[in-house]
Scaffold this motif. Structure first.
Motif, PDB file in Angstrom:
ATOM      1  N   TYR A  17      36.129  39.843  41.959  1.00  0.00           N
ATOM      2  CA  TYR A  17      37.320  39.161  42.466  1.00  0.00           C
ATOM      3  C   TYR A  17      38.447  40.174  42.580  1.00  0.00           C
ATOM      4  CZ  TYR A  17      34.514  35.312  40.736  1.00  0.00           C
ATOM      5  OH  TYR A  17      33.479  34.450  40.491  1.00  0.00           O
ATOM      6  N   PHE A  18      39.161  40.121  43.705  1.00  0.00           N
ATOM      7  CA  PHE A  18      40.241  41.066  43.987  1.00  0.00           C
ATOM      8  C   PHE A  18      41.435  40.271  44.509  1.00  0.00           C
ATOM      9  CE2 PHE A  18      42.391  43.910  47.029  1.00  0.00           C
ATOM     10  CZ  PHE A  18      42.661  44.982  46.197  1.00  0.00           C
ATOM     11  N   GLY A  19      42.634  40.578  44.005  1.00  0.00           N
ATOM     12  CA  GLY A  19      43.803  39.811  44.399  1.00  0.00           C
ATOM     13  C   GLY A  19      44.862  40.595  45.136  1.00  0.00           C
ATOM     14  N   PHE A  24      40.183  37.468  47.109  1.00  0.00           N
ATOM     15  CA  PHE A  24      38.997  37.910  47.830  1.00  0.00           C
ATOM     16  C   PHE A  24      37.837  37.952  46.841  1.00  0.00           C
ATOM     17  CE2 PHE A  24      42.475  39.575  50.328  1.00  0.00           C
ATOM     18  CZ  PHE A  24      42.066  39.309  51.624  1.00  0.00           C
ATOM     19  N   VAL A  25      36.643  37.603  47.318  1.00  0.00           N
ATOM     20  CA  VAL A  25      35.456  37.536  46.466  1.00  0.00           C
ATOM     21  C   VAL A  25      34.333  38.336  47.113  1.00  0.00           C
ATOM     22  CG1 VAL A  25      33.751  35.987  45.409  1.00  0.00           C
ATOM     23  CG2 VAL A  25      36.122  35.235  45.669  1.00  0.00           C
ATOM     24  N   GLY A  30      30.651  44.306  45.852  1.00  0.00           N
ATOM     25  CA  GLY A  30      31.680  44.975  46.635  1.00  0.00           C
ATOM     26  C   GLY A  30      31.252  45.478  47.993  1.00  0.00           C
ATOM     27  N   ASN A  31      30.029  45.225  48.402  1.00  0.00           N
ATOM     28  CA  ASN A  31      29.593  45.668  49.729  1.00  0.00           C
ATOM     29  C   ASN A  31      30.288  44.901  50.845  1.00  0.00           C
ATOM     30  OD1 ASN A  31      27.772  47.765  49.050  1.00  0.00           O
ATOM     31  ND2 ASN A  31      26.307  46.228  48.376  1.00  0.00           N
ATOM     32  N   SER A  32      30.602  43.635  50.605  1.00  0.00           N
ATOM     33  CA  SER A  32      31.367  42.845  51.570  1.00  0.00           C
ATOM     34  C   SER A  32      32.252  41.867  50.799  1.00  0.00           C
ATOM     35  CB  SER A  32      30.442  42.098  52.535  1.00  0.00           C
ATOM     36  OG  SER A  32      29.625  41.193  51.825  1.00  0.00           O
TER      37      SER A  32
END
Length: 112
Positions: A17-19, A24-25, A30-32
């Motif tokens: 998870y990235f904010g 974003f998940v 982390g490839n997409s």
């Protein structure tokens, strides 16, 4: 986006998870990436003190569909369906930056 944006794993599988101002998940290490809520702004947006950004993310290990976010200007949000729909849970919290989110490891509730 924050200088050090929140970037966490759910601790159960390879989901990340990235904010920024939204979540974003990645389900493939982390490839997409995708935004489950499309353009849902999980922050207070642009205020008199400047733009707000996500500063904390917490995922319930007991139910990875439950995700909490906190923003640098104090907005707290929760999703119970993996990030598709969000509910504002800010009411009753102090008016300050949320620097971390801790979720009970046995239940999908916040530890305060």
């Amino acid at each position: 986006m924050a200088f050090y944006p929140p970037f966490v794993s759910n601790g159960v599988d390879g989901t990340l998870y990235f904010g920024t101002w939204r979540l974003f998940v990645s389900t493939n290490l982390g490839n997409s990436w995708f935004a489950p809520a499309s353009f849902a702004d999980l922050t207070k947006g642009y205020t008199s003190t400047g733009p707000d950004v996500l500063s904390a993310i917490g995922v319930a290990r007991s139910n990875t569909s439950v995700i909490y976010t906190g923003s640098s200007q104090g907005r707290a949000m929760v999703s119970t369906n993996g990030g598709g729909i969000w509910t504002d849970i800010t009411q009753g919290l102090p008016n300050r930056s949320i620097t971390s989110v801790t979720v009970d490891p046995r239940t999908p509730r916040l530890l305060i």
